[in-house]
Design an enzyme around this catalytic site. Structure first.
Site, PDB file in Angstrom:
ATOM      1  N   HIS A 158       3.578 -15.102 -20.662  1.00 14.81           N
ATOM      2  CA  HIS A 158       2.668 -16.098 -19.815  1.00 14.81           C
ATOM      3  C   HIS A 158       1.741 -16.061 -20.652  1.00 14.81           C
ATOM      4  O   HIS A 158       1.775 -15.739 -21.772  1.00 14.81           O
ATOM      5  CB  HIS A 158       2.433 -15.684 -18.926  1.00 14.81           C
ATOM      6  CG  HIS A 158       1.531 -14.488 -18.495  1.00 14.81           C
ATOM      7  ND1 HIS A 158       2.180 -13.266 -17.881  1.00 14.81           N
ATOM      8  CD2 HIS A 158       0.039 -14.232 -19.199  1.00 14.81           C
ATOM      9  CE1 HIS A 158       1.379 -12.376 -18.705  1.00 14.81           C
ATOM     10  NE2 HIS A 158      -0.248 -12.776 -18.872  1.00 14.81           N
ATOM     11  N   HIS A 180      -5.120 -15.701 -24.379  1.00 17.25           N
ATOM     12  CA  HIS A 180      -4.209 -14.078 -24.365  1.00 17.25           C
ATOM     13  C   HIS A 180      -2.918 -15.138 -24.314  1.00 17.25           C
ATOM     14  O   HIS A 180      -2.388 -15.956 -24.020  1.00 17.25           O
ATOM     15  CB  HIS A 180      -4.536 -13.509 -24.231  1.00 17.25           C
ATOM     16  CG  HIS A 180      -3.810 -13.117 -22.357  1.00 17.25           C
ATOM     17  ND1 HIS A 180      -4.759 -13.236 -22.015  1.00 17.25           N
ATOM     18  CD2 HIS A 180      -2.598 -12.633 -22.174  1.00 17.25           C
ATOM     19  CE1 HIS A 180      -4.522 -12.792 -20.350  1.00 17.25           C
ATOM     20  NE2 HIS A 180      -2.862 -12.627 -20.568  1.00 17.25           N
ATOM     21  N   GLU A 225      -0.570  -9.794 -25.622  1.00 13.03           N
ATOM     22  CA  GLU A 225      -0.578  -8.352 -24.303  1.00 13.03           C
ATOM     23  C   GLU A 225       1.184  -8.902 -24.406  1.00 13.03           C
ATOM     24  O   GLU A 225       2.135  -9.583 -24.615  1.00 13.03           O
ATOM     25  CB  GLU A 225      -1.007  -9.433 -22.249  1.00 13.03           C
ATOM     26  CG  GLU A 225      -0.636  -8.843 -21.753  1.00 13.03           C
ATOM     27  CD  GLU A 225      -0.886  -9.160 -20.588  1.00 13.03           C
ATOM     28  OE1 GLU A 225      -1.213 -10.412 -20.252  1.00 13.03           O
ATOM     29  OE2 GLU A 225      -0.935  -8.863 -19.241  1.00 13.03           O
TER      30      GLU A 225
HETATM   31 CO    CO Z   1      -2.340 -11.874 -19.372  1.00 21.16          CO
END
Ligand code: CO
Length: 149
Positions: A8, A87, A136
């Protein structure tokens, strides 16, 4: 290190409701999950699916709105009042192997692995060590429970 799927893109927003309306009405998103609170991270999140030809899970947009008392996302929104890209999240097969790898490369891992919004362990790597992108790292979900609705 084995680079996995781009799971994502995290997008900070002052209003998940407004962002959901944008992805639905302007971008044509048809699969938008229910928003939920993630108190351990001080945020409310909402996942918007992007489709794939294969029927496999596509990369998602993770909408992130700060809960009261949150400082990191609230600080981001102070600098970017309309929100913006926050992110990127890549999957890896094993979170502990990945953490050891990044540390061996001199990358600053921010805290210990913890359970993220998909219910699997995640950690973040400092943007200054990652070409300017807060990154991440997430262990690939074993069962795609989060996507199966
Ligand atoms: Co995230």
């Amino acid at each position: 290190m084995k680079l996995g799927r781009l799971n994502h893109i995290g997008v900070a927003t002052p209003s998940i409701a407004d962002s959901v309306a944008f992805y639905r009405d302007v971008m044509g998103a048809t699969r938008i999950h229910e928003p939920f609170d993630l108190p351990s991270q001080g945020v409310k999140v909402c996942f918007v699916d992007t489709p794939t030809d294969s029927g496999m899970n596509g990369t998602q947009v993770e909408l992130i709105e700060p809960l009261p008392g949150n400082t990191s996302i609230a600080g981001f929104l102070e600098k970017n009042p309309q929100g913006g890209q926050h992110h990127m999240c890549f999957e890896v097969p094993d979170i502990h192997d990945a953490k050891a790898w990044f540390e061996s490369q001199g990358k600053r891992v921010l805290g210990e692995p913890r359970i993220g919004a998909h219910g699997t362990p995640i950690f973040f790597v400092h943007p200054r060590d990652m070409g300017g992108i807060l990154t991440e790292i997430m262990e690939t979900p074993k069962e795609n429970a989060h996507w199966s609705n």
